[in-house]
Design a protein around this motif. Structure first.
Motif, short mmCIF file in Angstrom:
data_model
loop_
_atom_site.label_atom_id
_atom_site.label_comp_id
_atom_site.label_asym_id
_atom_site.label_seq_id
_atom_site.Cartn_x
_atom_site.Cartn_y
_atom_site.Cartn_z
N ARG A 185 0.82 -1.22 0.00
CA ARG A 185 0.00 0.00 0.00
C ARG A 185 0.85 1.27 0.00
NH1 ARG A 185 -5.28 -0.61 1.19
NH2 ARG A 185 -5.99 -2.75 1.59
N GLN A 186 2.17 1.10 -0.06
CA GLN A 186 3.10 2.23 0.00
C GLN A 186 2.84 3.09 1.23
OE1 GLN A 186 3.29 4.35 -3.74
NE2 GLN A 186 3.47 2.47 -4.94
N LEU A 187 2.57 2.41 2.34
CA LEU A 187 2.26 3.07 3.60
C LEU A 187 3.50 2.99 4.50
CD1 LEU A 187 0.08 4.42 5.34
CD2 LEU A 187 -0.57 2.13 6.14
N ARG A 188 4.00 4.13 4.91
CA ARG A 188 5.20 4.18 5.74
C ARG A 188 4.82 4.04 7.21
NH1 ARG A 188 7.12 9.29 2.27
NH2 ARG A 188 8.30 8.22 0.65
N VAL A 189 5.36 3.01 7.83
CA VAL A 189 5.09 2.75 9.24
C VAL A 189 6.41 2.40 9.90
CG1 VAL A 189 3.78 1.40 10.91
CG2 VAL A 189 2.78 1.89 8.67
N ALA A 190 6.77 3.11 10.96
CA ALA A 190 8.03 2.88 11.64
C ALA A 190 8.11 1.46 12.18
CB ALA A 190 8.20 3.89 12.78
N PRO A 191 9.30 0.84 12.16
CA PRO A 191 9.44 -0.54 12.64
C PRO A 191 8.92 -0.74 14.05
CG PRO A 191 11.42 0.15 11.49
CD PRO A 191 10.57 1.37 11.61
N GLU A 192 9.13 0.25 14.95
CA GLU A 192 8.67 0.08 16.33
C GLU A 192 7.14 0.09 16.41
OE1 GLU A 192 9.91 4.47 15.85
OE2 GLU A 192 10.64 2.48 15.24
N VAL A 193 6.49 0.81 15.51
CA VAL A 193 5.03 0.81 15.48
C VAL A 193 4.53 -0.53 14.93
CG1 VAL A 193 2.96 1.93 14.54
CG2 VAL A 193 4.93 3.31 15.27
#
Length: 243
Positions: free
Chosen positions: A163-171
């Motif tokens: 989805r080309q959605l940026r989500v931080a690894p910790e999240v």
């Protein structure tokens, strides 16, 4: 008074379900099943059953075979010959036992491979026909278990990347610890978070995820959640897209 800008509408666009075998991620829960799937010439009698609970990727495997696919509840009569083989998904939901018996016999006579997909091992299916029960007991059955944390994390990351959605690894790690341990739940969570991020025009933080997923059965709060975190928290810095 300056008129306010019209609110932008977000349209949820469904992503195609991949049927590529390479997209099926492997871990200890499915390694044995994948080893058998990849070597159909080894199947005793040309027949194999793969079983496991909902959400572990059985239907994905069924489609990745590239063979003729029949949904169990729709099985009627005798199908025409198929190149490669036949996959019967939801085989334990077949309405006509005699149709399943005929399919098993027909594939054996033609030398066609037959893959049965269900939630329980075929020997446990409640069937009345003795001949069918005998053939099901003789079918090699391989189970798929619940995925481990590493597989769940990789699968969630893939849904975000698709989805080309940026989500931080910790999240992402925070989400994996709280989402239902099913592939379908991870896909639904990614879709909900994608819509929420579009509406908020903000990155996916813990606060946004908690608000977007609150009340959904696939999400549970953790005891270590920071209750002071709100949607008014400063946005997290952007991280590179997961590709």
């Amino acid at each position: 008074m300056t008129p306010s800008a019209p609110r932008q509408l977000t349209l949820p666009l469904p992503l195609p379900v991949s049927s590529d075998r390479a997209d099926y991620l492997e871990d200890a829960s499915n390694a044995e099943a994948l080893a058998w799937i990849d070597q159909p010439d080894r199947w005793p009698g040309g027949r194999l059953a793969v079983f496991g609970p909902a959400g572990v990727g059985k239907s994905h495997l069924a489609r990745a075979m590239g063979w003729r696919l029949i949904e169990g509840p729709t099985l009627r009569g005798l199908p025409d010959p198929a190149a490669g083989g036949t996959v019967l998904d939801d085989a334990d939901a077949v309405a006509e036992e005699r149709a399943l018996l005929h399919l098993i016999n027909l594939c054996a006579e033609r030398g066609e491979r037959l893959l049965l997909i269900g939630r329980e091992a075929p020997a446990r299916w409640p069937v009345a026909l003795p001949d069918l029960a005998s053939r099901l007991r003789a079918t090699t059955a391989i189970g798929i278990g619940r995925p481990g944390d590493a597989l769940l994390g990789a699968l969630l990351a893939k849904h975000f990347a698709d989805r080309q959605l940026r989500v931080a690894p910790e999240v992402q790690a925070w989400l994996v610890a709280r989402l239902s341990r099913e592939a379908s739940a991870l896909a639904e969570a990614a879709a909900r978070l994608d819509r929420a991020a579009l509406v908020a025009r903000a990155p996916v933080t813990r606060a946004l995820a908690r608000a977007a997923l609150a009340g959904w059965d696939g999400f549970g709060e953790g005891a270590d959640d920071d209750a002071s975190e709100t949607l008014h928290s400063p946005p997290s810095p952007q991280v590179p897209a997961l590709l």
